[in-house]
Design an enzyme around this catalytic site. Structure first.
Site, mmCIF file in Angstrom:
data_model
loop_
_atom_site.group_PDB
_atom_site.id
_atom_site.type_symbol
_atom_site.label_atom_id
_atom_site.label_comp_id
_atom_site.label_asym_id
_atom_site.label_seq_id
_atom_site.Cartn_x
_atom_site.Cartn_y
_atom_site.Cartn_z
ATOM 1 N N GLU A 238 0.786 -1.555 -0.148
ATOM 2 C CA GLU A 238 -0.316 0.065 -0.433
ATOM 3 C C GLU A 238 1.390 1.099 -0.104
ATOM 4 O O GLU A 238 1.873 1.526 1.214
ATOM 5 C CB GLU A 238 -0.901 0.044 1.445
ATOM 6 C CG GLU A 238 -2.384 -1.718 1.124
ATOM 7 C CD GLU A 238 -3.038 -1.445 0.234
ATOM 8 O OE1 GLU A 238 -3.071 -0.278 -0.135
ATOM 9 O OE2 GLU A 238 -3.395 -2.101 0.058
ATOM 10 N N CYS A 272 -2.167 9.303 2.679
ATOM 11 C CA CYS A 272 -1.918 8.385 1.241
ATOM 12 C C CYS A 272 -3.029 8.993 0.805
ATOM 13 O O CYS A 272 -2.548 8.765 -0.798
ATOM 14 C CB CYS A 272 -1.918 7.089 1.233
ATOM 15 S SG CYS A 272 -2.940 6.149 1.723
#
Ligand code: NAD
Length: 518
Positions: A238, A272
């Site tokens: 990720e 993110c």
């Protein structure tokens, strides 16, 4: 006190005060943790879903009973306001916990697979899902509670044990996660926490757990993928993002402005999936920018009280990147509408709105991971899509319009793992939905059924319920065999029942030929 190489120091980014020091787990101790995790796995894998659910729900109760203390610890070690520790970490992970506790058994239930015409031959197939073993979890510092805890819960519900290596910037939150599972009554070594920086993470990869769940930068993700490949350890990566928000001229501009401000500045822009590029139709650019600037100027940065909207950034390194990108925007001719500076000698950076940005600017391509909101304009739907996709990243994106058909149409053309229409950023908080990136934003998924499937070994079980006759494709081969195989290719492989029925005489000839050879 001077820093020893065998310890890490955690500091409060808001004040610079030392929170505490912790011994670094040596590579040998990390390897031992994986070995112990594997031993614990032997009994944990045999627990029922009911037992796992009971323990995860007990862990939820521990969190609920210590909620304010945990929120303060998250705020103190990561710099985010208590409001965000509660809204973006504790609440979503509690929801994820109840979801996987209650539903993992159903999601991992053995599943029948349709096998087409093979079923007519008395065959059946099903999938069963086995746990993998030890899952190594290496998270970033930006959601230091919800990300590793959520991944641990999914792994445990699937029957795995876990070893967590928290970020070196947030080790006490990592230890707290271990403590929560221990207090809930999880068996010893089902959840272990090891401490240290990149070297300790590398030692965890080297120790060859059965899966690595990594959250962090693209550079580290690539390093981990290379190291994991040595043992064929599979990884979920990720990674970073540079997420676009597209605002069409028919959007509700007040809502879009509010969403842009939250999407760009929550967690001080260190998500993110932060909005890092805003593309607005040129006809409403001025109006939207004014609304965004007006809202941004109301935000309280730092200090105390429930009304703090932006906390400290995590580290000097992170602030330096933001300063570099802001300077780059100015040098490239963009305009700072508000913000653009840090409070001197602190890690507080003012929320920064930038107009006149375009994709040629370096700071529109690299991940900033800070409280900046650059705004660019577009003329047509096609241009908006092209600009949004003009990035090495593809984590999330959002499309703003009152025309839902257009919203859906544009969303499907954006190269990103999650695309929201009239929403931003928050779907990591929906445990039921998968999370992961296209392009350099990652590989694999976490959350949702897809994320749970990353944590199991799928096994196919195939049964011949009419095990009385040989299969036509067995040896020895012959002219009858070759003729039959031709029929398989032209008739059976068409998937048509009618054509396959025409193959039957040939098939029986072949089977009797084989029986005769017995
Ligand atoms: P980072 O890559 O520096 O570190 C992440 C983790 O990896 C830390 O625990 C670190 O100690 C460890 N690590 C470092 N080197 C290692 C190595 N060689 N082997 C094993 N482990 C190692 O990232 P960061 O600065 O902590 O986090 C910021 C990044 O994380 C941003 O790019 C952000 O976009 C990304 N992120 C992505 C998601 C997502 O869901 N896609 C979520 C949060 C953060």
């Amino acid at each position: 006190m001077p820093q020893r190489t065998d310890e890490i120091t955690s500091t409060d980014p808001a004040t610079g005060e030392e929170i505490g020091r912790l011994a670094v787990t040596s590579p040998e101790e990390v390897a031992d943790a994986v070995t112990r995790g594997r031993e614990a796995f032997q009994s944990w894998r045999k627990t029922t879903f009911t037992e796992r659910k009971r323990l995860v729900m007990a862990a939820r109760e521990v969190i609920l009973s210590e909620m304010d203390e945990i929120a303060l610890l998250i705020s103190r070690e990561s710099g985010k306001p208590v409001a965000e520790a509660l809204s973006m970490e504790i609440a979503p992970v509690l929801d994820l916990m109840q979801h996987f506790a209650r539903n993992a058994e159903r999601l991992l239930k053995p599943r029948r697979i349709g096998i087409g015409l093979y079923a007519l031959m008395g065959r059946s197939s099903k999938m069963v899902y086995h746990p993998l073993g030890v899952v190594g979890i290496i998270p970033a510092w930006n959601y230091p509670f919800s990300i590793p805890l959520g991944e641990a819960v999914m792994a445990l519900m699937a029957g795995n044990t876990v070893v967590i290596k928290p970020s070196e910037l947030t080790p006490f939150i990592g230890l707290k996660i271990g403590e929560i599972f221990a207090k809930a009554g999880f068996p010893v070594d089902a959840v272990q926490v090891v401490c240290g920086a990149g070297d300790t993470g590398a030692a965890l990869v080297e120790a060859a757990p059965d899966k690595i769940m990594f959250t962090g930068s693209v550079a580290t993700g690539k390093r981990i993928a290379v190291a994991a490949a040595k043992n064929l350890t599979s990884t979920v990566l990720e990674l970073g993002g540079k997420d676009p928000m597209i605002v069409f001229e028919d959007a509700n501009l007040d809502l879009a402005a509010g969403a842009a401000v939250w999407g760009a500045f929550c967690n001080a822009g260190q998500s993110c999936s932060s909005v890092e590029r805003l593309y607005v139709h040129e006809s409403v650019a001025k109006e939207l920018t004014a609304k965004i600037v007006e809202r941004t100027k109301l935000l309280k940065v730092g200090g105390s009280g429930d009304d703090v909207s932006l906390g400290a950034m995590s580290s000097e390194r992170q602030v330096a990147i933001v300063e570099d990108h802001v300077a780059q925007f100015i040098a490239d001719g963009a305009r700072i509408e508000t913000g653009g500076v840090r409070e001197s000698d602190t890690l507080f950076f003012g929320p920064t709105v930038i107009s006149g940005a375009n994709n040629e600017m370096r700071a529109m391509q690299e991940e900033t991971f800070g409280p900046t909101l650059p705004i660019a304009t577009f003329k047509t739907e096609e241009e908006a899509i092209r600009l949004a996709n003009d990035s090495e990243f593809g984590l999330t994106a959002s499309v703003w319009t009152k025309d839902y058909a257009k919203g859906g149409r544009v969303a499907e053309q954006i190269e990103a793992g999650s695309v929201c229409v009239n929403e931003v950023l928050y779907t990591h908080g929906i445990g039921q939905t998968p999370w992961g990136g296209f392009k350099n934003s990652g590989r694999g998924r976490t959350h949702g059924t897809e994320g749970l499937m990353e944590l199991v070994q799928p096994q196919h079980i195939h049964v011949n319920h009419l095990a009385l006759l040989p299969d036509a494709w067995w040896m020895p081969y012959s002219s009858t065999a070759v003729e039959t195989f031709r029929g398989f290719a032209t008739k059976f492989a068409s998937g048509s029942l009618f054509k396959t029925a025409m193959l039957m005489p040939q098939l029986f000839r072949r089977i009797f030929e084989l029986r005769g050879k017995k």
